[in-house]
Design a protein around this motif. Structure first.
Motif, PDB file in Angstrom:
ATOM      1  N   ALA A  68      19.125  10.793 -10.006  1.00  0.00           N
ATOM      2  CA  ALA A  68      17.729  11.081  -9.645  1.00  0.00           C
ATOM      3  C   ALA A  68      16.782  10.851 -10.814  1.00  0.00           C
ATOM      4  CB  ALA A  68      17.577  12.499  -9.096  1.00  0.00           C
ATOM      5  N   VAL A  69      17.101   9.872 -11.646  1.00  0.00           N
ATOM      6  CA  VAL A  69      16.208   9.486 -12.734  1.00  0.00           C
ATOM      7  C   VAL A  69      15.434   8.250 -12.280  1.00  0.00           C
ATOM      8  CG1 VAL A  69      16.043   8.705 -15.128  1.00  0.00           C
ATOM      9  CG2 VAL A  69      17.719  10.445 -14.486  1.00  0.00           C
ATOM     10  N   ILE A  70      14.116   8.303 -12.392  1.00  0.00           N
ATOM     11  CA  ILE A  70      13.272   7.211 -11.905  1.00  0.00           C
ATOM     12  C   ILE A  70      13.449   5.992 -12.804  1.00  0.00           C
ATOM     13  CG2 ILE A  70      10.912   6.482 -11.424  1.00  0.00           C
ATOM     14  CD1 ILE A  70      10.210   9.414 -10.963  1.00  0.00           C
ATOM     15  N   GLU A  71      13.733   4.849 -12.173  1.00  0.00           N
ATOM     16  CA  GLU A  71      13.879   3.593 -12.906  1.00  0.00           C
ATOM     17  C   GLU A  71      12.787   2.584 -12.578  1.00  0.00           C
ATOM     18  OE1 GLU A  71      17.757   1.985 -12.395  1.00  0.00           O
ATOM     19  OE2 GLU A  71      18.775   3.653 -13.407  1.00  0.00           O
ATOM     20  N   TYR A  72      12.114   2.773 -11.445  1.00  0.00           N
ATOM     21  CA  TYR A  72      11.062   1.824 -11.065  1.00  0.00           C
ATOM     22  C   TYR A  72      10.069   2.521 -10.145  1.00  0.00           C
ATOM     23  CZ  TYR A  72       8.571  -1.886  -8.658  1.00  0.00           C
ATOM     24  OH  TYR A  72       7.578  -2.666  -8.128  1.00  0.00           O
ATOM     25  N   VAL A  73       8.791   2.217 -10.333  1.00  0.00           N
ATOM     26  CA  VAL A  73       7.734   2.620  -9.409  1.00  0.00           C
ATOM     27  C   VAL A  73       6.757   1.454  -9.293  1.00  0.00           C
ATOM     28  CG1 VAL A  73       7.871   5.106  -9.828  1.00  0.00           C
ATOM     29  CG2 VAL A  73       6.427   3.691 -11.290  1.00  0.00           C
ATOM     30  N   ASN A  74       6.167   1.288  -8.114  1.00  0.00           N
ATOM     31  CA  ASN A  74       5.184   0.213  -7.967  1.00  0.00           C
ATOM     32  C   ASN A  74       3.778   0.746  -8.227  1.00  0.00           C
ATOM     33  OD1 ASN A  74       4.718   1.680  -5.655  1.00  0.00           O
ATOM     34  ND2 ASN A  74       4.558  -0.088  -4.316  1.00  0.00           N
ATOM     35  N   GLN A  75       2.817  -0.152  -8.219  1.00  0.00           N
ATOM     36  CA  GLN A  75       1.450   0.215  -8.595  1.00  0.00           C
ATOM     37  C   GLN A  75       0.832   1.174  -7.583  1.00  0.00           C
ATOM     38  OE1 GLN A  75       0.113  -0.643 -11.505  1.00  0.00           O
ATOM     39  NE2 GLN A  75      -1.620   0.692 -11.003  1.00  0.00           N
TER      40      GLN A  75
ATOM     41  N   ASP B 194       4.760   4.883 -17.503  1.00  0.00           N
ATOM     42  CA  ASP B 194       5.551   5.515 -18.564  1.00  0.00           C
ATOM     43  C   ASP B 194       5.819   6.981 -18.268  1.00  0.00           C
ATOM     44  OD1 ASP B 194       5.556   3.116 -19.887  1.00  0.00           O
ATOM     45  OD2 ASP B 194       3.812   3.597 -21.135  1.00  0.00           O
ATOM     46  N   GLU B 195       4.863   7.654 -17.624  1.00  0.00           N
ATOM     47  CA  GLU B 195       5.054   9.063 -17.306  1.00  0.00           C
ATOM     48  C   GLU B 195       6.064   9.264 -16.192  1.00  0.00           C
ATOM     49  OE1 GLU B 195       0.820  11.208 -18.264  1.00  0.00           O
ATOM     50  OE2 GLU B 195       0.897   9.811 -16.574  1.00  0.00           O
ATOM     51  N   LEU B 196       6.192   8.289 -15.317  1.00  0.00           N
ATOM     52  CA  LEU B 196       7.101   8.434 -14.177  1.00  0.00           C
ATOM     53  C   LEU B 196       8.502   7.926 -14.478  1.00  0.00           C
ATOM     54  CD1 LEU B 196       4.701   7.391 -11.263  1.00  0.00           C
ATOM     55  CD2 LEU B 196       5.561   9.680 -11.761  1.00  0.00           C
ATOM     56  N   ILE B 197       8.594   6.749 -15.110  1.00  0.00           N
ATOM     57  CA  ILE B 197       9.902   6.150 -15.360  1.00  0.00           C
ATOM     58  C   ILE B 197      10.662   7.004 -16.369  1.00  0.00           C
ATOM     59  CG2 ILE B 197      11.083   4.145 -16.335  1.00  0.00           C
ATOM     60  CD1 ILE B 197       8.903   2.412 -15.117  1.00  0.00           C
TER      61      ILE B 197
ATOM     62  N   LEU C  62      16.479   4.083  -2.988  1.00  0.00           N
ATOM     63  CA  LEU C  62      15.171   3.454  -2.787  1.00  0.00           C
ATOM     64  C   LEU C  62      14.327   4.355  -1.906  1.00  0.00           C
ATOM     65  CD1 LEU C  62      13.128   1.079  -2.787  1.00  0.00           C
ATOM     66  CD2 LEU C  62      14.351   0.166  -0.818  1.00  0.00           C
ATOM     67  N   GLY C  63      13.169   4.742  -2.428  1.00  0.00           N
ATOM     68  CA  GLY C  63      12.260   5.584  -1.660  1.00  0.00           C
ATOM     69  C   GLY C  63      10.975   4.848  -1.346  1.00  0.00           C
ATOM     70  N   VAL C  64      10.589   4.859  -0.074  1.00  0.00           N
ATOM     71  CA  VAL C  64       9.325   4.267   0.370  1.00  0.00           C
ATOM     72  C   VAL C  64       8.431   5.418   0.819  1.00  0.00           C
ATOM     73  CG1 VAL C  64       8.206   2.688   1.975  1.00  0.00           C
ATOM     74  CG2 VAL C  64      10.478   2.152   1.086  1.00  0.00           C
TER      75      VAL C  64
ATOM     76  N   ASN D 239       0.811  -1.208   0.000  1.00  0.00           N
ATOM     77  CA  ASN D 239       0.000   0.000   0.000  1.00  0.00           C
ATOM     78  C   ASN D 239       0.844   1.258   0.000  1.00  0.00           C
ATOM     79  OD1 ASN D 239      -2.431  -1.431   0.060  1.00  0.00           O
ATOM     80  ND2 ASN D 239      -2.377  -1.609   2.287  1.00  0.00           N
ATOM     81  N   GLU D 240       2.137   1.082   0.269  1.00  0.00           N
ATOM     82  CA  GLU D 240       3.047   2.216   0.282  1.00  0.00           C
ATOM     83  C   GLU D 240       3.711   2.344  -1.082  1.00  0.00           C
ATOM     84  OE1 GLU D 240       5.710   1.499   3.449  1.00  0.00           O
ATOM     85  OE2 GLU D 240       4.266   1.976   5.021  1.00  0.00           O
ATOM     86  N   GLY D 241       3.850   3.572  -1.549  1.00  0.00           N
ATOM     87  CA  GLY D 241       4.506   3.809  -2.828  1.00  0.00           C
ATOM     88  C   GLY D 241       5.993   3.543  -2.729  1.00  0.00           C
ATOM     89  N   ILE D 242       6.554   2.879  -3.742  1.00  0.00           N
ATOM     90  CA  ILE D 242       7.976   2.557  -3.770  1.00  0.00           C
ATOM     91  C   ILE D 242       8.555   3.076  -5.076  1.00  0.00           C
ATOM     92  CG2 ILE D 242       9.687   0.695  -3.799  1.00  0.00           C
ATOM     93  CD1 ILE D 242       7.827  -0.918  -2.040  1.00  0.00           C
ATOM     94  N   ILE D 243       9.677   3.771  -4.981  1.00  0.00           N
ATOM     95  CA  ILE D 243      10.327   4.365  -6.139  1.00  0.00           C
ATOM     96  C   ILE D 243      11.822   4.092  -6.051  1.00  0.00           C
ATOM     97  CG2 ILE D 243      10.520   6.581  -4.941  1.00  0.00           C
ATOM     98  CD1 ILE D 243      10.280   7.961  -7.635  1.00  0.00           C
ATOM     99  N   ILE D 244      12.437   3.793  -7.203  1.00  0.00           N
ATOM    100  CA  ILE D 244      13.885   3.560  -7.268  1.00  0.00           C
ATOM    101  C   ILE D 244      14.438   4.484  -8.338  1.00  0.00           C
ATOM    102  CG2 ILE D 244      15.718   1.903  -7.750  1.00  0.00           C
ATOM    103  CD1 ILE D 244      13.905  -0.310  -6.778  1.00  0.00           C
ATOM    104  N   THR D 245      15.452   5.245  -7.971  1.00  0.00           N
ATOM    105  CA  THR D 245      16.119   6.133  -8.925  1.00  0.00           C
ATOM    106  C   THR D 245      17.602   5.796  -8.964  1.00  0.00           C
ATOM    107  OG1 THR D 245      16.742   7.865  -7.350  1.00  0.00           O
ATOM    108  CG2 THR D 245      14.499   7.936  -8.239  1.00  0.00           C
ATOM    109  N   ASN D 246      18.256   6.232 -10.056  1.00  0.00           N
ATOM    110  CA  ASN D 246      19.704   6.109 -10.084  1.00  0.00           C
ATOM    111  C   ASN D 246      20.322   7.290  -9.352  1.00  0.00           C
ATOM    112  OD1 ASN D 246      19.492   8.281 -11.821  1.00  0.00           O
ATOM    113  ND2 ASN D 246      19.853   7.080 -13.674  1.00  0.00           N
TER     114      ASN D 246
END
Length: 812
Positions: free
Chosen positions: A282-289, A300-303, A367-369, A272-279
């Motif tokens: 600070a370029v987004i490489e992954y986001v969860n649903q 596509d808009e975030l990555i 890694l951002g939670v 339920n928590e948003g998860i984001i991974i950047t290099n």
């Protein structure tokens, strides 16, 4: 994906083993053939050398004998015979000087002689001639042995030189092919042996290497679990067994890792928590649903974008400075960010950013939670409001007031200044609630809070401690207690004047009065609770004096409150530890004979001795102890009455009951329970009640008294004439006795006013057929008056209150 091993494939392990064995076999056969052929050639060379050596020895002997006897024809004949040998092409005889003396050739062909002469080594000729030793050498181009045989002859044949050399060319034309043909059977046997050996090796390798390897590959291809993974039935130290066990362990580990990875992946995707991974850029490489759902942006808009796409611009720059300061050091950061969704709505998120490192410790990603805490923050603000503010008036509540008082006390101690607390309470608020209901009462409270806040001059901080009690905190800014008291009294008067103006409540004008308790603060020894408690004590004193006034707390007020509090605690202990005593005071009839007694309670304190009822009865009346105290007296008195009844004594027992006890719903049941426990005859029980109780709750009192009267219990109105005496309710009640207060008896028989009042009461009682008891009879004249008028008497003239044993000894 690995292919399953087949029966034969050039790329398979089995095929490669076959090719390897064939190659080794072929090389071995060729090498063996070469060795055999070379050995055959060497054998032929040895055979030729033996033949040449033997022939040379025979020739040397024959020629030397012929030369010794000058048999030239014999020499020629010998040379001719040598030349006639099948393998000898030319025979020459040379002197030491290298001159040709004689020559013979195969078939007497001169070309053999000419072909042979250039090949003769003159140095060898000289060396052989001088050494007298036979020498030979193999001449590879001509494939022939050149044999040098030393001979000795007379001078007339050889000239002046006695030593010469007989040289002949011995053909050794045995080739590789000849050797191969000669040893072909041996070669074939060797090849068969090698092939058989290779077959055995292949079978061995097939069982020990190829087949186990095939099983391992097939098992890996089938992705079988560690439990189904086969281990070859070989020696435990076999490499394939070790490898199979290692693979089984690896598969188990891989299965566990895959399970953990699947769980982790599912947890990340379904979190339920948003998860984001950047290099690190600070370029987004992954986001969860969850992040996609919360922000409204697609994957596509975030990555490939920067997290700034979510920024609202409301996050303080100091937050980002702190965040990057920690991340640049490789340390995780947790904080709140104010972001904006795609639809423009803003939200607050609690984010934890953790640097991710590779095997060498370099930070490669972040890694951002993210947790949306907008609702949580709203709830926290609501909870904070509920914790520190009143729900109805939205004024600071008791908890908030305590915090502010603590702060003011500390400020006063620091600056040596004084402040004050005003505690305000609406007089007779219960009447408003009873008359109009609590909703109406709440409107009154809201109107009063608005009135307090709308004062033209700032009073201080207004708070609502609950119910109908408000407060005003005057800050610690006054030089001493006198000034603080003066300002507090002025503020109290101002508040009372403001509240005296009618309030408009639902179209109705309501006038209020308030009572104010004031406590001065600033002493280092004070606490916030003590300040409130002191103000409450002053407020209660103002209420007890009729209300609509203000009082300042005095130290004596606190001492009295402390005394009452301590006395209440000790009284509770007295009830538990049997410190109470039941005393009796006799009642005599109109003839002066013992007719009964009134049960009185006394307290034998273990430290202070006998405590006066005037001290502890009021304390019990203000608390719930009076009910327990009544029950104790009733139990003791009826136990004594049962003893009298068992002895055949027709005496009454009067017990004074508290109005608080009688108002309880369980009153009738309490009396019935004690009657049952003691087994007493109820007809001789007299319960004394006050006029005030009857006025306050006529209907309830009548019902309870009638319920007990049906059991035979008598009722007496105590202190009759001092309250709200009314013949109307006396006539309705099941009353059997009126008890004249001692204040009227004290002036008898001479005080005309008292005499008139008592005669009136006696007349009423006689007309209602009620028994009359006079309290406080202390003189002979009072006693005679009672006898003359048919009144029972009770007082010091007859008897002082005595403990049960002493009373029994006196009267029985």
């Amino acid at each position: 994906m690995m292919r399953r091993l087949t029966l034969f494939s050039f790329t398979s392990l089995r095929g490669q083993l076959i090719i390897l064995l064939l190659g080794i076999g072929l090389v071995s056969i060729v090498a063996s053939t070469a060795v055999i052929v070379m050995e055959q050639q060497q054998q032929e060379h040895r055979h030729t050398i033996r033949e040449v050596r033997m022939l040379a020895t025979l020739v040397q002997g024959s020629v030397n004998r012929a030369l010794r006897y000058d048999l030239n024809e014999a020499v020629e004949e010998i040379m001719a015979e040598i030349a006639a040998h099948r393998n000898i092409t030319a025979v020459l005889m040379k002197s030491v000087d290298g001159e040709l003396v004689r020559s013979q050739s195969l078939g007497y062909r001169a070309e053999y002689i000419e072909a042979f002469r250039p090949n003769i080594d003159h140095t060898t000729v000289v060396r052989v001639a001088n050494s007298s030793l036979i020498q030979f050498a193999y001449h590879q181009p001509s494939r022939a042995y050149q044999v040098y045989v030393p001979v000795v002859a007379g001078g007339n044949i050889l000239g002046e030189t006695e030593n010469g050399v007989l040289v002949f060319n011995y053909i050794h034309d045995f080739t590789w092919y000849d050797a191969f043909i000669a040893r072909l059977p041996n070669i074939l046997m060797a090849a068969l042996f090698l092939l058989g050996f290779a077959a055995l090796v292949f079978v061995f390798l097939q069982r020990r290497i190829a087949r186990p390897a095939e099983l391992l590959v097939n098992a890996v291809n089938q992705r079988s679990g560690p439990e189904q993974f086969p281990v070859p039935r070989l020696n435990a130290n076999n490499e394939f067994v070790i490898l199979a066990k290692a693979i089984r362990t690896m598969l188990g580990q891989r299965e566990a890792d895959e399970s953990r990875l699947k769980k982790l992946s599912a947890a990340v995707e379904q979190s339920n928590e948003g998860i984001i991974i950047t290099n690190t850029e600070a370029v987004i490489e992954y986001v969860n649903q969850a992040l996609v759902d919360n922000t409204g942006y697609s994957h596509d808009e975030l990555i490939g974008n920067n997290p700034r796409i979510l920024a609202s611009g409301n996050t303080p720059q100091s937050t980002f400075k702190t965040m990057w300061g920690r991340l640049s050091k490789g340390v995780a950061w947790t904080g709140e960010l104010y972001n904006r969704r795609k639809d423009g709505s803003e939200y607050i998120e609690l984010q934890t950013i953790t640097p991710l490192r590779n095997n060498v410790g370099e930070v490669t990603h972040y890694l951002g939670v993210k947790q949306d805490i907008t609702e949580q923050k709203s709830i926290q603000e609501r909870l904070h409001f509920l914790a520190y503010f009143d729900m109805l008036t939205h004024l600071p509540n008791r908890v908030s007031v305590l915090d502010m008082l603590s702060a003011e006390i500390q400020e006063g101690v620091r600056t040596n200044r004084r402040g004050a607390l005003l505690l305000l309470n609406i007089d007779r608020m219960k009447s408003i609630n009873d008359a109009r209901g609590y909703d109406y009462g709440n409107e009154v409270l809201l109107a009063l809070s608005s009135r307090l806040l709308d004062q033209p001059q700032k009073l201080g901080t207004v708070g609502h401690l609950g119910a109908d009690t408000f407060c005003v905190i005057l800050p610690a800014r006054y030089r001493d207690n006198i000034q603080a008291k003066q300002v507090a009294e002025e503020a109290a008067n101002s508040v009372m004047a403001a509240c005296s103006e009618p309030l408009d409540i639902k179209g109705e004008r309501v006038a209020l009065t308030i009572s104010v308790g004031i406590s001065i603060m600033g002493d280092q020894q004070q606490s916030a609770e003590l300040i409130i408690r002191s103000a409450e004590t002053a407020l209660h004193n103002a209420k007890n004096k009729g209300g609509n006034q203000s009082l300042v707390y005095r130290d004596t007020d606190g001492a009295e409150a402390e005394r009452i509090f301590r006395l209440e605690g000790e009284l509770r202990e007295a009830l538990r530890s049997n410190q109470l005593r039941c005393f009796l005071q006799a009642q005599v009839d109109e003839k002066g004979k013992l007719a009964g007694a009134e049960a009185l309670v006394r307290w034998q304190h273990p430290e202070h001795g006998m405590v006066s009822p005037g001290d502890f009865i009021p304390v019990a009346e203000r608390s719930d102890l009076i009910v327990e105290l009544d029950q104790w007296v009733l139990q003791e008195a009826l136990t004594v009455l049962r003893e009298w009844q068992d002895q055949g004594r027709a005496l009454t027992m009067s017990i004074n009951l508290s109005p608080r006890h009688i108002r309880r719903d369980t009153f009738v049941a309490d009396v019935e329970r004690i009657l049952a426990q003691t087994g007493v005859n109820p007809h001789e029980v007299v319960l004394e009640v006050t006029e005030g109780l009857l006025v306050e709750d006529v209907a309830g009192s009548i019902a309870k008294m009638k319920a007990l009267s049906t059991l035979g219990i008598q009722f007496s109105i105590d202190d009759f004439g001092t309250g709200y005496s009314s013949l109307a309710y006396i006539r309705q009640l099941p009353v059997h006795e009126l008890k004249i207060d001692q204040s009227f008896i004290r002036g008898l028989p001479h005080a005309k006013g008292d005499l008139a009042m008592v005669n009136t009461i006696i007349s009423v009682a006689q007309n209602l057929d009620l028994r009359i008891v006079a309290e406080g009879v202390e003189t002979r004249g009072q006693a005679d008056f009672c006898k003359e008028n048919g009144v029972w008497a009770q007082g010091y003239f007859y008897d002082r209150p005595l403990d049960i044993a002493s009373w029994r000894h006196k009267w029985f």
